[in-house]
Scaffold this motif. Structure first.
Motif, mmCIF file in Angstrom:
data_model
loop_
_atom_site.group_PDB
_atom_site.id
_atom_site.type_symbol
_atom_site.label_atom_id
_atom_site.label_comp_id
_atom_site.label_asym_id
_atom_site.label_seq_id
_atom_site.Cartn_x
_atom_site.Cartn_y
_atom_site.Cartn_z
ATOM 1 N N ASP A 10 0.808 -1.209 0.000
ATOM 2 C CA ASP A 10 0.000 0.000 0.000
ATOM 3 C C ASP A 10 0.848 1.269 0.000
ATOM 4 O OD1 ASP A 10 -2.302 -1.533 0.056
ATOM 5 O OD2 ASP A 10 -2.446 -1.482 2.242
ATOM 6 N N VAL A 11 2.174 1.130 0.140
ATOM 7 C CA VAL A 11 3.089 2.269 0.162
ATOM 8 C C VAL A 11 3.877 2.267 -1.147
ATOM 9 C CG1 VAL A 11 5.030 3.360 1.341
ATOM 10 C CG2 VAL A 11 3.282 2.161 2.673
ATOM 11 N N HIS A 12 3.712 3.356 -1.903
ATOM 12 C CA HIS A 12 4.339 3.460 -3.217
ATOM 13 C C HIS A 12 5.415 4.545 -3.188
ATOM 14 C CE1 HIS A 12 1.145 0.898 -4.672
ATOM 15 N NE2 HIS A 12 0.304 1.663 -3.998
ATOM 16 N N PRO A 13 6.683 4.176 -3.446
ATOM 17 C CA PRO A 13 7.761 5.163 -3.391
ATOM 18 C C PRO A 13 7.720 6.131 -4.575
ATOM 19 C CG PRO A 13 8.611 3.028 -4.063
ATOM 20 C CD PRO A 13 7.159 2.830 -3.733
ATOM 21 N N PHE A 14 8.057 7.388 -4.298
ATOM 22 C CA PHE A 14 8.192 8.409 -5.333
ATOM 23 C C PHE A 14 9.412 9.240 -4.985
ATOM 24 C CE2 PHE A 14 7.816 12.326 -7.551
ATOM 25 C CZ PHE A 14 7.072 12.075 -8.681
ATOM 26 N N ASP A 15 10.505 9.046 -5.700
ATOM 27 C CA ASP A 15 11.737 9.776 -5.458
ATOM 28 C C ASP A 15 11.788 10.967 -6.410
ATOM 29 O OD1 ASP A 15 14.309 10.735 -5.059
ATOM 30 O OD2 ASP A 15 15.184 8.723 -4.913
ATOM 31 N N ALA A 16 11.482 12.149 -5.890
ATOM 32 C CA ALA A 16 11.413 13.352 -6.717
ATOM 33 C C ALA A 16 12.783 13.798 -7.216
ATOM 34 C CB ALA A 16 10.760 14.483 -5.933
ATOM 35 N N ARG A 17 13.843 13.327 -6.590
ATOM 36 C CA ARG A 17 15.188 13.740 -6.992
ATOM 37 C C ARG A 17 15.516 13.298 -8.404
ATOM 38 N NH1 ARG A 17 17.887 11.074 -1.820
ATOM 39 N NH2 ARG A 17 16.565 9.445 -2.703
ATOM 40 N N GLY A 18 14.852 12.274 -8.913
ATOM 41 C CA GLY A 18 15.135 11.767 -10.247
ATOM 42 C C GLY A 18 14.233 12.325 -11.328
ATOM 43 N N VAL A 19 13.358 13.275 -10.969
ATOM 44 C CA VAL A 19 12.408 13.848 -11.937
ATOM 45 C C VAL A 19 12.857 15.269 -12.271
ATOM 46 C CG1 VAL A 19 9.988 14.473 -12.348
ATOM 47 C CG2 VAL A 19 10.537 12.460 -10.954
ATOM 48 N N ARG A 22 11.085 20.750 -14.145
ATOM 49 C CA ARG A 22 9.933 21.302 -14.868
ATOM 50 C C ARG A 22 8.765 20.321 -14.947
ATOM 51 N NH1 ARG A 22 11.532 21.980 -21.135
ATOM 52 N NH2 ARG A 22 10.177 20.300 -21.773
ATOM 53 N N PHE A 23 9.019 19.028 -14.701
ATOM 54 C CA PHE A 23 7.959 18.021 -14.730
ATOM 55 C C PHE A 23 7.520 17.578 -13.336
ATOM 56 C CE2 PHE A 23 10.498 16.813 -18.628
ATOM 57 C CZ PHE A 23 9.661 17.479 -19.513
ATOM 58 N N ARG A 24 8.259 17.994 -12.330
ATOM 59 C CA ARG A 24 8.112 17.436 -10.989
ATOM 60 C C ARG A 24 6.691 17.538 -10.428
ATOM 61 N NH1 ARG A 24 13.144 18.763 -7.423
ATOM 62 N NH2 ARG A 24 14.106 17.596 -9.091
ATOM 63 N N HIS A 25 6.101 18.747 -10.388
ATOM 64 C CA HIS A 25 4.780 18.891 -9.773
ATOM 65 C C HIS A 25 3.712 18.129 -10.559
ATOM 66 C CE1 HIS A 25 5.527 22.503 -6.909
ATOM 67 N NE2 HIS A 25 6.537 21.669 -6.927
ATOM 68 N N ALA A 26 3.777 18.185 -11.874
ATOM 69 C CA ALA A 26 2.804 17.442 -12.685
ATOM 70 C C ALA A 26 2.921 15.941 -12.426
ATOM 71 C CB ALA A 26 2.998 17.743 -14.165
ATOM 72 N N ALA A 27 4.149 15.456 -12.294
ATOM 73 C CA ALA A 27 4.351 14.030 -12.028
ATOM 74 C C ALA A 27 3.811 13.650 -10.652
ATOM 75 C CB ALA A 27 5.837 13.682 -12.133
ATOM 76 N N ILE A 28 4.017 14.505 -9.675
ATOM 77 C CA ILE A 28 3.529 14.233 -8.317
ATOM 78 C C ILE A 28 2.008 14.223 -8.300
ATOM 79 C CG2 ILE A 28 3.401 15.174 -5.978
ATOM 80 C CD1 ILE A 28 6.345 16.226 -6.565
ATOM 81 N N PHE A 29 1.371 15.205 -8.939
ATOM 82 C CA PHE A 29 -0.092 15.232 -8.979
ATOM 83 C C PHE A 29 -0.632 13.998 -9.697
ATOM 84 C CE2 PHE A 29 0.297 20.083 -8.820
ATOM 85 C CZ PHE A 29 0.190 20.108 -7.441
ATOM 86 N N ARG A 42 5.047 7.455 -0.692
ATOM 87 C CA ARG A 42 6.189 7.887 0.127
ATOM 88 C C ARG A 42 7.105 8.721 -0.751
ATOM 89 N NH1 ARG A 42 8.174 4.173 4.537
ATOM 90 N NH2 ARG A 42 6.374 5.195 5.443
ATOM 91 N N PHE A 43 7.086 10.017 -0.515
ATOM 92 C CA PHE A 43 7.790 11.028 -1.305
ATOM 93 C C PHE A 43 9.163 11.280 -0.691
ATOM 94 C CE2 PHE A 43 8.786 15.572 -1.633
ATOM 95 C CZ PHE A 43 8.670 15.801 -2.987
ATOM 96 N N VAL A 44 10.204 11.245 -1.523
ATOM 97 C CA VAL A 44 11.573 11.500 -1.070
ATOM 98 C C VAL A 44 12.128 12.672 -1.870
ATOM 99 C CG1 VAL A 44 13.902 10.537 -0.863
ATOM 100 C CG2 VAL A 44 11.903 9.054 -0.519
ATOM 101 N N ASN A 45 12.780 13.602 -1.169
ATOM 102 C CA ASN A 45 13.358 14.762 -1.843
ATOM 103 C C ASN A 45 14.568 15.241 -1.060
ATOM 104 O OD1 ASN A 45 13.545 16.673 -3.846
ATOM 105 N ND2 ASN A 45 11.746 17.834 -3.234
#
Length: 115
Positions: A10-19, A22-29, A42-45
């Motif tokens: 149920d926990v899905h990792p999202f490592d924003a450091r690799g995005v 300019r695409f980061r917020h759209a990818a997160i949404f 689970r957001f990592v930055n």
């Protein structure tokens, strides 16, 4: 009383450091909107994304819970939890004028298209 133990599924990792920035917020949404009720991203930055947190609050209100797991310089970890049963408004002034609310239907994910 039975305790709920969250499965690692149920926990899905999202490592924003690799995005790319300019695409980061759209990818997160997009990632948040693909989750179902009760799932966690689970957001990592490498920095504290305060403007992003404000945007999430405005866009989704209480239907996306925000909880810091780690908040250290260079290591930010935040759990975003989808809470479709929560009231759409966060009660904070920033969320009061939100253009829409999260209104996912029976396991169909967040469903928000943004504004």
């Amino acid at each position: 009383m039975e305790e709920f133990a969250m499965s690692q599924n149920d926990v899905h990792p999202f490592d924003a450091r690799g995005v790319a920035k300019r695409f980061r917020h759209a990818a997160i949404f997009g990632a948040l909107e693909s989750l179902e009720d009760g799932e966690v991203m689970r957001f990592v930055n490498d920095h504290d994304p305060l403007p992003l947190l404000g945007q999430i609050q405005q866009r989704y209100g209480n239907q996306v819970g925000i909880s810091y797991v780690a908040r250290e310089p260079g290591n930010i970890v935040i759990d975003f939890t989808i809470q479709l049963g929560a009231p759409a408004t966060a009660g904070a002034p920033a969320a009061a004028g939100a253009a829409g609310s999260c209104s996912g239907t029976s396991g169909q994910g967040c469903g928000c298209s943004g504004g």
